[in-house]
Design an enzyme around this catalytic site. Structure first.
Site, PDB file in Angstrom:
ATOM      1  N   ASN A 475       0.806  -1.215   0.000  1.00  0.00           N
ATOM      2  CA  ASN A 475       0.000   0.000   0.000  1.00  0.00           C
ATOM      3  C   ASN A 475       0.842   1.270   0.000  1.00  0.00           C
ATOM      4  O   ASN A 475       1.693   1.435   0.877  1.00  0.00           O
ATOM      5  CB  ASN A 475      -0.881  -0.018   1.260  1.00  0.00           C
ATOM      6  CG  ASN A 475      -1.742   1.214   1.390  1.00  0.00           C
ATOM      7  OD1 ASN A 475      -2.519   1.538   0.491  1.00  0.00           O
ATOM      8  ND2 ASN A 475      -1.605   1.922   2.496  1.00  0.00           N
ATOM      9  N   GLU A 476       0.614   2.147  -0.963  1.00  0.00           N
ATOM     10  CA  GLU A 476       1.176   3.508  -0.981  1.00  0.00           C
ATOM     11  C   GLU A 476       2.695   3.513  -0.863  1.00  0.00           C
ATOM     12  O   GLU A 476       3.280   4.444  -0.307  1.00  0.00           O
ATOM     13  CB  GLU A 476       0.553   4.351   0.153  1.00  0.00           C
ATOM     14  CG  GLU A 476      -0.946   4.569  -0.039  1.00  0.00           C
ATOM     15  CD  GLU A 476      -1.634   5.295   1.121  1.00  0.00           C
ATOM     16  OE1 GLU A 476      -1.220   5.084   2.273  1.00  0.00           O
ATOM     17  OE2 GLU A 476      -2.571   6.063   0.870  1.00  0.00           O
ATOM     18  N   LEU A 477       3.363   2.486  -1.408  1.00  0.00           N
ATOM     19  CA  LEU A 477       4.804   2.391  -1.193  1.00  0.00           C
ATOM     20  C   LEU A 477       5.577   3.374  -2.055  1.00  0.00           C
ATOM     21  O   LEU A 477       6.460   4.082  -1.573  1.00  0.00           O
ATOM     22  CB  LEU A 477       5.274   0.964  -1.469  1.00  0.00           C
ATOM     23  CG  LEU A 477       4.607  -0.102  -0.577  1.00  0.00           C
ATOM     24  CD1 LEU A 477       4.926  -1.494  -1.085  1.00  0.00           C
ATOM     25  CD2 LEU A 477       5.045   0.057   0.868  1.00  0.00           C
TER      26      LEU A 477
END
Ligand SMILES: *[C@@H]1O[C@H](CO)[C@@H](O)[C@H](O)[C@H]1NC(C)=O
Ligand SMILES: *[C@@H]1O[C@H](CO)[C@@H](O)[C@H](O)[C@H]1NC(C)=O
Ligand SMILES: *[C@@H]1O[C@H](CO)[C@@H](O)[C@H](O)[C@H]1NC(C)=O
Ligand SMILES: *[C@@H]1O[C@H](CO)[C@@H](O)[C@H](O)[C@H]1NC(C)=O
Ligand SMILES: *[C@@H]1O[C@H](CO)[C@@H](O)[C@H](O)[C@H]1NC(C)=O
Ligand SMILES: *[C@@H]1O[C@H](CO)[C@@H](O)[C@H](O)[C@H]1NC(C)=O
Length: 928
Positions: A475-477
């Site tokens: 997620n959202e890396l």
């Protein structure tokens, strides 16, 4: 009595058929739970479970969902907990094994007082040959599993010498720190929408397996369904035949000259094809084979709203050299290709007006489509508490809400098979992710090896489900983590980037590509796609962008509510995978978890359940942090809606809750309409998944569905904005320019007429609304339109007069078209209605709409507006009654009347609850 399962049918999918094989399901055993070391608590327990559930069942702790339990129950999290049982009488076998499908998380396992193993990954399957211990054991065979405290162990790992560190702000902290060092559900340590219980226990089924000398036991299996020649991440040739690649993961004696046989069956188990599998390979842990299926032998599987969900069964047997069956597996499968297409924009697309860059869209069976949906979070703080029935209810609401895709957010847990089964049946695509998010992770060998085991197990376990749509690394890396690093530690960025790639590209990508050809992989949920890739590596674009080109998917949060309806603040991308704003859950939901004294907006418990802190803040840092989330909801409600000021405090609370839900609904709808319009703009925007589908506790969150299944206004509003053909306004408050568009996600052209009516709040027609004072603006009725497939058309444009406090526009359309995959001669009617108000409703000249409510036949309410226009008419059913309204949060013009039906899901015995339903509209907010 111990119950041994001989040749037992196991789960949905598999049959073990060797005669000497014995399987004992440890959930049948009597367990005890003890707080190890303290030994002050010892209670009966069961598995699959976690300590909190058993403690609650034994009356040791209260309901974890109540009040401030996630603070007051932290003592549970601080201890070691031991689950213990006595194994049944074991027979003589050539080997005895323990098989665990999931241990949460740090364990030391003992059998007969001997140490068997220690484990440290919630997401792995573990199996141990315990034959020697069993043979040597005198008396009862005691199994005990000692679980350490995950937050304490995470801290200890973080403090080890040589451990990786990151600059402040890279790990987004919640209640317990250091979650990135351990392989446990990351939101168990808290998240901005959930509590922090950090549970421990045998959270998945466990078994004792006894084998004869030539037996094998299948612990996992995989079926990959793909088109001949297909390769991950690339659109396949749809004219090719299907390949079925099947394999069993086993322990036991390696079979010599194993063969494989298969039967392909339709949904009622009628045989479609059968025979021997070819290219059979046997290793010490797996037997694999394949076959092909002619394209015309089977029907395609489609997502909801795009066609039928045709399902088949594949049974495959592993045979020994004398044709005796060693193992037999049956799985339900579907024939479809799903690709997350990030290929460069083609010349053909450019010629159609698509902006250059790359695609970021899904294609099902070779068709691009508009992905409509939301983000799924773990539906309960304790996974063993979740049932298939609960998921079925939740997914029914998703499909009723016109959603065809859920992004199963990473940092929870890998989805159970029953969740995919329900999604396969309902046509809900599940974009899946490896469980990493909002942090960067260690890249030492031990950590990467541990992750590889977890990834391979889960990729193989769920690959046969046609609803599986994608694997993303986390997620959202790229959009958040790497960007933060670049800003706060530019000189160390290359080292951290190399670590990121070691985990999310070099480790995870091969776990996908080596085990499936049918699923695409992307390292990060939000990103700009790849530049190139091979079977072991992917060159990501990151921010190597050319101005004017559009690449990736977007993630958008802006808590300055002044900008909420300013579309120029929205991101322009190919796909929107997250966006949102939090709101309050309903009064009935609050009543179930709060003492009556806390039923007001800023009560201590409500503030402490709001976890939307400033960046880097936690409750432990500063109680004042809780004001951020509360303040944003309050400001948005005040800015855009009449402020409730009621003398009765509970009524006042109710109307504040309602105002936050009106805002959430209107803000999401504004974005959904804008993203969907993008399907006909140069960005060729093809997806909108809002944050978040559902709640896991009762708190101020971004959810559209509350813990008991009750829909917030958002879910009703999103259902409407996700209709196939919608009419929507786009207003620039600075220039006064209003444009009205009709948008369609059908796959063939659709024609109809739109009707625009200006009126005042009393419902009287207005004809002069534009800025040139030239008299009447006529010709608003029966505007004909035709929209191409997956496209949008502007049907109206006018610069409005600046002072229109008492002015409203009602927009409606009726059209005829053909649903995707339906017979072209069958025309389906489409209707849609929408309302536009040029000034905020906080300053609008609302009038009493004279709402009249009548109870009709069973579960039906007839609502009428007798004196004026009613905005956001809301029906609230009482606590304890479960179900969904056919419509809610709608507008009614003067004289308008609707029959609203409640689809009851339980709790409403006798129908007496109908008299307790409350109905109001926005006008009531301003009344005392
Ligand atoms: C579990 O305990 C109950 C009650 O003592 C007993 O009747 C039952 O046989 C036990 N089950 C097993 C599998 O030992
Ligand atoms: C499990 O869920 C049910 C409702 O589905 C709830 O009543 C119960 O309290 C939950 N158990 C725990 C331990 O939270
Ligand atoms: C015993 O309980 C205390 C307080 O509940 C806790 O802090 C401690 O860690 C526990 N000891 C062990 C060995 O789990
Ligand atoms: C608690 O669990 C941890 C990790 O498994 C272990 O190292 C420790 O010895 C355990 N403590 C007790 C008292 O059992
Ligand atoms: C078995 O191995 C051979 C040689 O490595 C390979 O060509 C074949 O595709 C494999 N079969 C399967 C079903 O993977
Ligand atoms: C196994 O079955 C195959 C196909 O039916 C047959 O050709 C073969 O002779 C059998 N082998 C033995 C050992 O029975």
């Amino acid at each position: 009595m111990a119950r041994w399962l001989f040749s037992a049918l196991f789960g949905l999918s598999f049959v073990a058929s060797s005669t000497s094989l014995k399987i004992y399901d440890l959930s049948e055993a009597n367990w005890t739970l003890t707080n190890t070391g303290n030994d002050t608590i010892s209670i009966p327990a069961h598995i699959p479970s976690v300590a909190h559930i058993d403690l609650h069942a034994a009356g040791v702790i209260g309901d974890p969902s109540f009040g401030l339990s996630d603070f007051t129950l932290r003592w549970v999290t601080d201890q070691n907990w031991t689950y213990a049982t006595t194994l049944p009488q074991l027979s003589n076998a050539s080997s005895t094994w323990l098989l665990f499908n999931g241990l949460d998380t740090f364990t030391s396992i003992e059998l007969c007082g001997d140490h068997v193993a220690s484990t440290n990954n919630q997401f792995r399957q573990y199996w141990f040959d315990v034959s020697n211990i069993v043979d040597a054991c005198k008396g009862d065979v005691e199994l005990s599993i000692n679980f350490g405290s995950a937050p304490n162990i995470a801290n200890a790992i973080a403090a080890e010498p040589g451990q990786e560190t990151w600059p402040y702000g890279v790990e987004i902290p919640f209640e317990f720190p250091n979650r990135q060092f351990i392989r446990k559900e990351q939101n168990d340590f808290g998240w901005d929408w959930g509590p922090a219980f950090a549970p421990a226990g045998v959270w998945q089924p466990a078994f004792v397996v006894q084998l004869g000398s030539s037996d094998i036991h299948v612990r996992n299996s995989v079926v990959d369904v793909f088109r001949e020649g297909q390769y991950n991440n690339l659109p396949p040739d749809q004219s090719q035949d299907w390949v079925l690649n099947a394999s069993v993961d086993y322990f036991g004696a390696q079979p010599k000259d194993a063969k494989m046989r298969y039967i392909l069956m339709d949904s009622s188990h009628g045989t479609i094809a059968e025979g021997r599998m070819t290219s059979v390979n046997t290793t010490s842990s797996a037997v694999t084979g394949l076959t092909t299926v002619p394209s015309d032998l089977v029907e395609l599987w489609w997502p909801s709203g795009l066609g039928k969900q045709s399902l088949y069964y594949l049974r495959f047997d592993v045979l020994d050299s004398s044709n005796a069956t060693l193992a037999s597996v049956e799985k339900r499968i579907g024939f479809r290709t799903i690709v997350c297409d990030m290929t460069p924009i083609s010349e053909e697309q450019l010629a159609l007006g698509v902006a250059p860059g790359n695609n970021w869209k899904f294609e099902i069976n070779g068709h691009e489509f508009y992905a409509k949906g939301s983000n799924f979070i773990p539906p309960d703080p304790f996974w063993p508490n979740v049932t298939e029935a609960r998921i079925r209810k939740l997914f029914t609401s998703a499909v009723e809400g016109n959603q065809n895709m859920l992004r199963v957010w990473s940092s929870g847990a890998y989805s159970p098979d029953y969740m995919f089964d329900v999604a396969d049946e309902m046509g809900l695509l599940l974009w899946s992710e490896f469980e990493f998010g909002d942090a960067l992770y260690p890249a030492n060998r031990e950590f990467l090896d541990n992750v590889r085991e977890e990834a391979v197990y889960n990729v193989r376990r769920v690959n046969h489900h046609p609803s599986l749509a994608l694997w993303a690394g986390g997620n959202e890396l790229e959009s958040l983590e790497l960007e933060t690093l670049k800003r706060v530690a530019p000189e160390e960025y290359p080292r951290y980037l190399a670590e990121f790639e070691a985990l999310f590209i070099s480790t995870l990508l091969p776990c996908v590509f080596e085990n499936t050809k049918s699923i695409s992989y992307t390292p990060s949920s939000t990103g700009n796609g790849w530049i190139s890739f091979n079977s072991t590596f992917m060159v990501e674009r990151y921010d190597n962008k050319t101005a004017g080109s559009i690449y990736g998917d977007t993630d958008y949060y802006n808590y300055n509510s002044a900008l909420a309806f300013n579309t120029s603040s929205y991101p322009i991308g190919r796909f929107s995978n997250e966006f949102g704003y939090h709101s309050m859950p309903s009064l009935p939901s609050w009543r179930a978890v709060l003492p009556a004294s806390d039923l007001h907006f800023n009560s201590t418990t409500i503030q402490l359940r709001n976890r939307h802190y400033p960046p880097g803040g936690t409750f432990t840092d500063n109680f004042a942090n809780t004001t951020k989330g509360m303040g944003e909801m309050t400001l948005a409600a005040q800015r855009w809606y009449p402020v409730p000021n009621k003398t009765d405090p509970v009524a006042n609370f109710t109307h504040w809750i309602y105002a936050t839900q009106c805002f959430q609904n209107e803000f999401y709808r504004s974005q959904i309409q804008w993203y969907r319009r993008g399907s006909g703009m140069p960005e060729r925007q093809l997806g909108s998944l809002y944050w978040q589908l559902e709640d896991q506790w009762t708190a101020p969150t971004w959810a559209g569905i509350e813990t008991d299944g009750r829909w917030k206004m958002l879910h009703y509003g999103a259902k409407d904005a996700y209709e196939h053909v919608i009419i929507s306004p786009f207003y620039d408050a600075e220039t006064g320019l209003l444009e009205v568009y009709v948008t369609s996600d059908l796959w063939s052209p659709v024609s109809g007429t739109a009707n625009l009516t200006w009126m005042d709040w009393s419902g009287d027609r207005k004809t002069d609304v534009d800025s040139d004072d030239s008299g009447a603006d006529l010709d608003l009725e029966n505007i004909p339109f035709t929209i191409g497939p997956l496209n949008t058309t502007k049907i109206y444009s006018r610069t409005l007069h600046p002072a229109l406090e008492n002015t409203l526009l009602k927009m409606s359309l009726s059209a005829q078209g053909t649903l995707p995959n339906a017979d072209l001669t069958i025309l389906t009617p489409f209707t849609h209605e929408n309302w536009f108000h040029p000034t905020p409703l906080s300053v609008a000249a609302l009038v009493d709409p004279g709402l009249r409510v009548r109870i009709g036949s069973r579960n039906t309410f007839i609502i009428e507006a007798t004196r004026g226009v009613a905005a956001y008419v809301w029906l609230e059913h009482p606590q304890g009654v479960r179900g969904v309204w056919s419509q809610n949060g709608f507008w009614l013009e003067r004289g308008g009347r609707r029959a609203i039906v409640f689809r009851e899901e339980g709790g409403g015995v006798g129908g007496e609850w109908m008299g307790e339903v409350k109905v109001w509209s926005l006008w009531d907010n301003g009344t005392p």
